[in-house]
Design a protein around this motif. Sequence first.
Motif, PDB file in Angstrom:
ATOM      1  N   GLU A 599      38.121-162.151   9.606  1.00  0.00           N
ATOM      2  CA  GLU A 599      39.031-161.162   9.040  1.00  0.00           C
ATOM      3  C   GLU A 599      39.831-161.702   7.873  1.00  0.00           C
ATOM      4  OE1 GLU A 599      41.379-159.918  12.305  1.00  0.00           O
ATOM      5  OE2 GLU A 599      39.803-158.665  13.214  1.00  0.00           O
ATOM      6  N   GLU A 600      39.826-163.023   7.676  1.00  0.00           N
ATOM      7  CA  GLU A 600      40.547-163.602   6.541  1.00  0.00           C
ATOM      8  C   GLU A 600      39.889-163.270   5.215  1.00  0.00           C
ATOM      9  OE1 GLU A 600      40.812-167.727   7.207  1.00  0.00           O
ATOM     10  OE2 GLU A 600      42.326-167.578   8.799  1.00  0.00           O
ATOM     11  N   THR A 601      38.627-162.782   5.256  1.00  0.00           N
ATOM     12  CA  THR A 601      37.942-162.459   4.005  1.00  0.00           C
ATOM     13  C   THR A 601      38.486-161.210   3.346  1.00  0.00           C
ATOM     14  OG1 THR A 601      36.279-161.231   5.261  1.00  0.00           O
ATOM     15  CG2 THR A 601      35.849-163.569   4.807  1.00  0.00           C
ATOM     16  N   GLY A 602      39.210-160.368   4.118  1.00  0.00           N
ATOM     17  CA  GLY A 602      39.813-159.163   3.538  1.00  0.00           C
ATOM     18  C   GLY A 602      38.944-157.934   3.601  1.00  0.00           C
ATOM     19  N   ARG A 603      37.740-158.035   4.145  1.00  0.00           N
ATOM     20  CA  ARG A 603      36.877-156.874   4.242  1.00  0.00           C
ATOM     21  C   ARG A 603      37.161-156.126   5.537  1.00  0.00           C
ATOM     22  NH1 ARG A 603      30.956-158.894   2.045  1.00  0.00           N
ATOM     23  NH2 ARG A 603      31.713-159.738   0.052  1.00  0.00           N
ATOM     24  N   ALA A 604      37.084-154.803   5.452  1.00  0.00           N
ATOM     25  CA  ALA A 604      37.394-153.984   6.631  1.00  0.00           C
ATOM     26  C   ALA A 604      36.268-154.050   7.640  1.00  0.00           C
ATOM     27  CB  ALA A 604      37.648-152.528   6.214  1.00  0.00           C
ATOM     28  N   ARG A 605      35.037-153.994   7.204  1.00  0.00           N
ATOM     29  CA  ARG A 605      33.893-154.006   8.102  1.00  0.00           C
ATOM     30  C   ARG A 605      32.935-155.102   7.645  1.00  0.00           C
ATOM     31  NH1 ARG A 605      32.557-147.520   8.678  1.00  0.00           N
ATOM     32  NH2 ARG A 605      34.551-146.939   9.641  1.00  0.00           N
ATOM     33  N   ASP A 635      34.963-149.144  17.855  1.00  0.00           N
ATOM     34  CA  ASP A 635      34.083-148.087  18.332  1.00  0.00           C
ATOM     35  C   ASP A 635      32.738-148.645  18.763  1.00  0.00           C
ATOM     36  OD1 ASP A 635      36.090-146.302  17.842  1.00  0.00           O
ATOM     37  OD2 ASP A 635      35.352-145.809  15.823  1.00  0.00           O
ATOM     38  N   SER A 636      32.157-149.453  17.931  1.00  0.00           N
ATOM     39  CA  SER A 636      30.850-150.024  18.246  1.00  0.00           C
ATOM     40  C   SER A 636      30.607-151.215  17.338  1.00  0.00           C
ATOM     41  CB  SER A 636      29.727-148.986  18.060  1.00  0.00           C
ATOM     42  OG  SER A 636      29.702-148.533  16.713  1.00  0.00           O
ATOM     43  N   VAL A 637      29.738-152.105  17.816  1.00  0.00           N
ATOM     44  CA  VAL A 637      29.344-153.310  17.066  1.00  0.00           C
ATOM     45  C   VAL A 637      27.826-153.366  17.103  1.00  0.00           C
ATOM     46  CG1 VAL A 637      29.429-155.810  16.952  1.00  0.00           C
ATOM     47  CG2 VAL A 637      31.466-154.525  17.616  1.00  0.00           C
ATOM     48  N   LEU A 638      27.223-153.580  15.958  1.00  0.00           N
ATOM     49  CA  LEU A 638      25.777-153.676  15.861  1.00  0.00           C
ATOM     50  C   LEU A 638      25.354-155.152  15.865  1.00  0.00           C
ATOM     51  CD1 LEU A 638      22.977-152.415  15.426  1.00  0.00           C
ATOM     52  CD2 LEU A 638      23.425-152.491  12.954  1.00  0.00           C
ATOM     53  N   LEU A 639      24.434-155.483  16.761  1.00  0.00           N
ATOM     54  CA  LEU A 639      23.881-156.841  16.862  1.00  0.00           C
ATOM     55  C   LEU A 639      22.405-156.784  16.491  1.00  0.00           C
ATOM     56  CD1 LEU A 639      24.063-159.823  17.656  1.00  0.00           C
ATOM     57  CD2 LEU A 639      23.609-159.130  20.017  1.00  0.00           C
ATOM     58  N   ILE A 640      22.029-157.513  15.445  1.00  0.00           N
ATOM     59  CA  ILE A 640      20.666-157.478  14.918  1.00  0.00           C
ATOM     60  C   ILE A 640      19.999-158.824  15.191  1.00  0.00           C
ATOM     61  CG2 ILE A 640      19.243-157.156  12.870  1.00  0.00           C
ATOM     62  CD1 ILE A 640      21.524-155.540  11.642  1.00  0.00           C
ATOM     63  N   ASP A 641      18.825-158.793  15.765  1.00  0.00           N
ATOM     64  CA  ASP A 641      18.013-160.000  15.978  1.00  0.00           C
ATOM     65  C   ASP A 641      17.087-160.163  14.778  1.00  0.00           C
ATOM     66  OD1 ASP A 641      16.611-162.147  16.844  1.00  0.00           O
ATOM     67  OD2 ASP A 641      15.639-161.152  18.547  1.00  0.00           O
ATOM     68  N   GLY A 702      14.521-159.827   4.714  1.00  0.00           N
ATOM     69  CA  GLY A 702      15.889-160.053   4.271  1.00  0.00           C
ATOM     70  C   GLY A 702      16.432-158.899   3.444  1.00  0.00           C
ATOM     71  N   ARG A 703      15.610-158.335   2.547  1.00  0.00           N
ATOM     72  CA  ARG A 703      16.076-157.195   1.743  1.00  0.00           C
ATOM     73  C   ARG A 703      16.320-155.956   2.616  1.00  0.00           C
ATOM     74  NH1 ARG A 703      12.217-159.262  -2.004  1.00  0.00           N
ATOM     75  NH2 ARG A 703      10.648-157.767  -1.240  1.00  0.00           N
ATOM     76  N   VAL A 704      15.401-155.713   3.545  1.00  0.00           N
ATOM     77  CA  VAL A 704      15.599-154.571   4.453  1.00  0.00           C
ATOM     78  C   VAL A 704      16.835-154.795   5.314  1.00  0.00           C
ATOM     79  CG1 VAL A 704      14.591-153.295   6.383  1.00  0.00           C
ATOM     80  CG2 VAL A 704      13.165-153.963   4.444  1.00  0.00           C
ATOM     81  N   LEU A 705      17.066-156.044   5.726  1.00  0.00           N
ATOM     82  CA  LEU A 705      18.236-156.337   6.549  1.00  0.00           C
ATOM     83  C   LEU A 705      19.521-156.074   5.779  1.00  0.00           C
ATOM     84  CD1 LEU A 705      19.391-157.472   9.182  1.00  0.00           C
ATOM     85  CD2 LEU A 705      19.187-159.762   8.189  1.00  0.00           C
ATOM     86  N   SER A 706      19.549-156.397   4.488  1.00  0.00           N
ATOM     87  CA  SER A 706      20.745-156.121   3.694  1.00  0.00           C
ATOM     88  C   SER A 706      20.981-154.628   3.562  1.00  0.00           C
ATOM     89  CB  SER A 706      20.606-156.787   2.322  1.00  0.00           C
ATOM     90  OG  SER A 706      19.492-156.227   1.613  1.00  0.00           O
ATOM     91  N   GLN A 707      19.893-153.831   3.436  1.00  0.00           N
ATOM     92  CA  GLN A 707      20.051-152.383   3.384  1.00  0.00           C
ATOM     93  C   GLN A 707      20.569-151.829   4.718  1.00  0.00           C
ATOM     94  OE1 GLN A 707      16.408-150.581   2.037  1.00  0.00           O
ATOM     95  NE2 GLN A 707      16.216-151.950   0.258  1.00  0.00           N
ATOM     96  N   ILE A 708      20.005-152.364   5.809  1.00  0.00           N
ATOM     97  CA  ILE A 708      20.451-151.924   7.129  1.00  0.00           C
ATOM     98  C   ILE A 708      21.917-152.265   7.339  1.00  0.00           C
ATOM     99  CG2 ILE A 708      20.153-152.300   9.599  1.00  0.00           C
ATOM    100  CD1 ILE A 708      17.191-152.670   9.095  1.00  0.00           C
ATOM    101  N   ALA A 709      22.338-153.479   6.922  1.00  0.00           N
ATOM    102  CA  ALA A 709      23.734-153.877   7.081  1.00  0.00           C
ATOM    103  C   ALA A 709      24.652-152.980   6.261  1.00  0.00           C
ATOM    104  CB  ALA A 709      23.907-155.339   6.682  1.00  0.00           C
ATOM    105  N   ALA A 710      24.207-152.625   5.048  1.00  0.00           N
ATOM    106  CA  ALA A 710      25.040-151.750   4.217  1.00  0.00           C
ATOM    107  C   ALA A 710      25.174-150.364   4.851  1.00  0.00           C
ATOM    108  CB  ALA A 710      24.435-151.655   2.819  1.00  0.00           C
ATOM    109  N   GLU A 711      24.076-149.831   5.418  1.00  0.00           N
ATOM    110  CA  GLU A 711      24.153-148.532   6.075  1.00  0.00           C
ATOM    111  C   GLU A 711      24.930-148.625   7.380  1.00  0.00           C
ATOM    112  OE1 GLU A 711      20.220-147.135   6.587  1.00  0.00           O
ATOM    113  OE2 GLU A 711      19.747-147.072   4.438  1.00  0.00           O
ATOM    114  N   ALA A 712      24.795-149.760   8.091  1.00  0.00           N
ATOM    115  CA  ALA A 712      25.454-149.884   9.382  1.00  0.00           C
ATOM    116  C   ALA A 712      26.959-149.982   9.247  1.00  0.00           C
ATOM    117  CB  ALA A 712      24.911-151.100  10.129  1.00  0.00           C
ATOM    118  N   CYS A 713      27.457-150.444   8.116  1.00  0.00           N
ATOM    119  CA  CYS A 713      28.908-150.561   7.946  1.00  0.00           C
ATOM    120  C   CYS A 713      29.590-149.194   7.979  1.00  0.00           C
ATOM    121  CB  CYS A 713      29.222-151.254   6.623  1.00  0.00           C
ATOM    122  SG  CYS A 713      28.813-153.025   6.636  1.00  0.00           S
ATOM    123  N   GLU A 714      28.840-148.093   7.761  1.00  0.00           N
ATOM    124  CA  GLU A 714      29.432-146.757   7.814  1.00  0.00           C
ATOM    125  C   GLU A 714      29.545-146.254   9.248  1.00  0.00           C
ATOM    126  OE1 GLU A 714      26.999-144.327   5.404  1.00  0.00           O
ATOM    127  OE2 GLU A 714      27.393-145.443   3.533  1.00  0.00           O
TER     128      GLU A 714
END
Length: 812
Positions: A599-605, A635-641, A702-714
């Motif tokens: 949380e020290e990074t300043g990002r909300a999600r 509310d929820s936390v996403l864990l990706i393998d 890795g590219r798909v994972l970055s897209q998934i992470a960006a969508e999952a933050c919503e």
Amino acid sequence: MGRELKPFKEVTTYSEAPAAPPPAIDLRRLTVAMRRQRRTMLLPAVLLGALGLAYAAAKPETFSTSSSLLLDSNVNRAVQQAGGISTVALPSERIENARVVLESEKLANDVLERTGLQANPSFMNPPRSAFSSAIGQTIATVTQPISWTIERLTALLTPAEVGLPAGTSEAALAGDLSAAVVDPERRLALARLRTGIRVARVGQSSSVAVTYASHDPVIAAQVANAYADAYVEDILTSNADSVGQTNAWMRTRMDELRMQAQEAADAAERFAAENRLVEFSSGGLLTEQALNELNSSLTTVLTEAARAQAVLNTYDRAVAGGLEGLTNSNSALAIGGDVSEELRARLDSYNDVQTRLQRLLNSSGPNHPQVAGLQQTLATTAERLFVELQARRAEAQSTLDVANARVEALQQSVEQASEQNSAQAANFVRLRALQEEAATLSQIYQQTLARSQEIEQQQSFPVANVRILSYAPVPNTPSGPAVLRTALAATLLGLFFGMAIAAWREWRERSLRTAADVTERSGLRFLGHLPVLPPVRKSRAAAKPLRDPPPLQSPGGPRETLPVPSKLRPPEIQAPVPVLHYPDSVYAETLRHVRLAAEETGRARPVTGVTSFHPFEGRSSVAFNLAGQLGIGLDSVLLIDADSRARTLSRMLGIDREPGLTDAAAGRGHWHEMLFVVADTNLVVLPCGLEQGGPSDDLLTGRVLSQIAAEACEDFGRVIVDVPPLYPVAQGRAILHDLPQFLIVGEWGRTPRSMAETALEEDPRLEARCLGVVYDRVNLRKLKSFLLPGEMENYLSDAKSYLSMKRRSARG
């Protein structure tokens, strides 16, 4: 604004640079290492000490006694002169030589002959301890098959017996074999004597103590005294043998010298006779003596000739003026040397008349009446003197002629003798050499004869320069075994052995253990320790989803956009989160530190990756517990393998055969359709995917994972990604480059320190995104043994107690 100018400072050269301080020994680290390895060091010491105590207690008693010998005995001066004994102080080398002689096999044979211990059963079969007997029996049992095999091989390889050579009897052959083979019992007795004897110097003196130890006190005293007597006798015998050998050699040498001297004298006499070189009594040759005598005679004759010539010259001057000269002379006449009485009388008379006449003329003048008479007397006296001088001159001339004749004769004789002596000079030199050789050999013979007689006198001399100071008494009290000393020595040996093992273990210790191992070797942050949590029983087995996997897209379909997500609720799986069952544990507190760091990074999600230095299953457990811990209050936390190779997280949750990330990357469905919900938690899991899901490239994943992470933050409060390790695959680094932050998990006691130092050293971008390092599977009890006094990790045990007390107070 202009830059401020500062005075120039000369750069310090390398030679003037201060030298680095020498490495110092950190006593605190050394103390901690010794405390950590205390069991390793003490266990061998205790075991070997107990073993040494048991061995010493089971060993039979031994008795030791000593006899003393003085190697430099001061004997009477007359005895020293008669025996040729030296009284010079003995150097250390000679004392060591005496030690070697006393410990030799030859002296052991002499002692065995004196004592007859070979036939003594008590000496040949001493009592043995039960400990030694058990060890010997065990070794014999173990080596029995080997001995049996060696005997069989020897029997097979030994050649058949051959017949005896012609003319050789079996008795003679048996005698040779008995002479060559030594009796085994005698060899055993010699070995017991040599191993039991001890020779030590007494202080700084020239005496030695001969000590022998045995189970029988009588045997100990008998052997010690026999060694002392045998050594004295050996000295006497060796002296007599050496003197006898020297005397025999000198006799042979004297015979040779006598023959050589005789031959040299005979050769000189033969050479003198052949060359007619006659010697006289004084040692010179006859020709040499004759030449010397001729030279002496010539010198004498030359002297006489010179004297005769001087006398003749005197007479010639006296008669040179004739009679008138004598008559008219106004001075006295003097003739030196030996003259006759008659001539001396006439000279005196002439000089007297001459003196009176001159006095009268001087006083009265020529007209005095006595002048004429004195002149007449002077004329008569001068005439008589002149006649006498002529006679003496003729005699002097005759003497001179005789002397000159003798001179000429002697000169001829000297020349002849010189010529003869020169002709025999070479022979004379050769004769002198032969005579000197004969004299030298004769002198050597005389010296050797005198020394031989002296040595022959010393051959049977009954006194040696060694004497026995004291004989060994029969001991009354045992000298061994030294139980305490043996146990102490065994304990010290075990302690040294344990210290060596401890040092070796410390040298091999290169794993991550404490926070300083990370902070001092790298720029990474240390976030805490994760001890092993107690197991949590599952309420029921993990439920398999009751839906079919989504339909597959054609391989040629578009992959630029993901499919539209399904609105179906994800199925639940039964997988308890251990950290939720132990909220007050050190494990949970460490995960809270990780949450604060994130949380020290300043990002909300934020999206946080969890990786490790090397492959191990604990990383997936840390990611699962971190996701469960972060789900509290969200509310929820996403864990990706994202570990497509190991799939540890998916296997742990029982969804390794379900579609997931690799299927989404291959275009086989939307990731929303592949999620699973962990029952009774806010944790949603995206598995790794099917193994038969088709081609899946690491970079594409890795590219798909970055897209998934960006969508999952919503839709999710946190996104935790289980990333493959940094080594040895490249998939983990490829994924971490697309994540904003990540956590590194190190296996406590297994991860090398060098990995923490070099993992992100060449990638500063990843190092900047790293939240820190946590240790998994930490043994808090062992951790304290690696900590220095004053380090904060020492309070982990207090924190554990504090959290337990807090939990009890909450329950109350």
